[in-house]
Design a protein around this motif. Structure first.
Motif, PDB file in Angstrom:
ATOM      1  N   VAL A  26       1.028  -1.005   0.080  1.00  0.00           N
ATOM      2  CA  VAL A  26      -0.037  -0.025   0.068  1.00  0.00           C
ATOM      3  C   VAL A  26       0.953   1.123   0.121  1.00  0.00           C
ATOM      4  O   VAL A  26       1.968   1.488   0.657  1.00  0.00           O
ATOM      5  N   PHE A  30      -0.632   6.402   2.542  1.00  0.00           N
ATOM      6  CA  PHE A  30      -1.930   6.173   2.890  1.00  0.00           C
ATOM      7  C   PHE A  30      -2.630   6.831   4.180  1.00  0.00           C
ATOM      8  O   PHE A  30      -1.825   7.581   4.965  1.00  0.00           O
ATOM      9  N   GLN A  58     -10.340   1.315   7.271  1.00  0.00           N
ATOM     10  CA  GLN A  58     -10.218   1.844   5.930  1.00  0.00           C
ATOM     11  C   GLN A  58      -9.180   2.507   5.531  1.00  0.00           C
ATOM     12  O   GLN A  58      -8.811   3.433   6.028  1.00  0.00           O
ATOM     13  N   LEU A  59      -8.517   1.859   4.573  1.00  0.00           N
ATOM     14  CA  LEU A  59      -7.404   2.584   4.110  1.00  0.00           C
ATOM     15  C   LEU A  59      -7.639   3.536   2.779  1.00  0.00           C
ATOM     16  O   LEU A  59      -8.265   2.889   2.069  1.00  0.00           O
ATOM     17  N   TRP A  60      -6.960   4.586   2.691  1.00  0.00           N
ATOM     18  CA  TRP A  60      -7.275   5.311   1.504  1.00  0.00           C
ATOM     19  C   TRP A  60      -5.995   6.165   1.064  1.00  0.00           C
ATOM     20  O   TRP A  60      -5.281   6.726   2.041  1.00  0.00           O
ATOM     21  N   ASN A  61      -5.733   6.265  -0.197  1.00  0.00           N
ATOM     22  CA  ASN A  61      -4.762   7.017  -0.783  1.00  0.00           C
ATOM     23  C   ASN A  61      -5.137   8.418  -1.341  1.00  0.00           C
ATOM     24  O   ASN A  61      -5.898   8.488  -2.061  1.00  0.00           O
ATOM     25  N   TYR A  96      -9.775  -1.671   1.411  1.00  0.00           N
ATOM     26  CA  TYR A  96      -8.547  -1.055   0.802  1.00  0.00           C
ATOM     27  C   TYR A  96      -9.089  -1.064  -0.752  1.00  0.00           C
ATOM     28  O   TYR A  96      -9.393  -2.055  -1.298  1.00  0.00           O
ATOM     29  N   GLN A  97      -9.031   0.078  -1.469  1.00  0.00           N
ATOM     30  CA  GLN A  97      -9.358   0.459  -2.863  1.00  0.00           C
ATOM     31  C   GLN A  97      -8.160  -0.243  -3.760  1.00  0.00           C
ATOM     32  O   GLN A  97      -7.361   0.206  -3.804  1.00  0.00           O
TER      33      GLN A  97
END
Length: 152
Positions: A26, A30, A58-61, A96-97
């Motif tokens: 990731v 993030f 929830q992971l986001w970039n 994760y997207q």
């Protein structure tokens, strides 16, 4: 991995790093945009009513390439979520997207947190009419419910 295990690991780390099971990482910039509890109340194909509860990260970039989440910052987010939401010591599920939103189990390999691919399973094997040995092989991708099993 339970929330308590993450809390034990974080103080030992210099950086929080998440790695996908395929070896990809990731991006280090993030964000953890959510921590919460997800409750799933459902009936399985054998007719049993079930309840599952997980802690959700929830992971986001974003495009803030200089952002880095440090272990103590994540620990503080976890503590705040426990205080304000009453989050318990449950298993963690990570969103994760990728090409779509993926849901992953969480593990630790001694250096990084690892996002483990989740799989589906039949929870009512005794009602499905498929021998256990077939369910335990990776060669069979059929669902647990056969036309004459009356579980679907």
């Amino acid at each position: 991995m339970k929330l308590s295990t993450v809390k034990e690991i974080l103080p030992t780390l210099e950086n929080v790093v998440f790695q996908l099971e395929n070896g990809d990482f990731v991006p280090e910039y993030f964000h953890v945009t959510e921590i919460g509890t997800i409750t799933k109340h459902f009936i399985d194909c054998g007719g049993s009513i079930r309840n599952e509860k997980v802690v959700n990260f929830q992971l986001w970039n974003a495009n803030d390439y200089e952002h880095r989440l440090k272990p103590m910052k994540l620990m503080n987010i976890i503590k705040l979520s426990q205080e304000k939401l009453g989050i318990g010591d449950n298993e963690i599920e990570v969103e994760y997207q990728g090409e779509t939103i993926g849901k992953y189990d969480l593990d630790f390999n001694g250096q990084h947190f690892v996002l483990k691919n989740k799989t589906t399973a039949c929870l009512a094997q005794e009602a499905c009419g498929i021998p256990i040995k077939v369910l335990n092989t990776t060669e069979n991708n059929s669902s647990c419910c056969t036309p004459n099993s009356s579980c679907c």
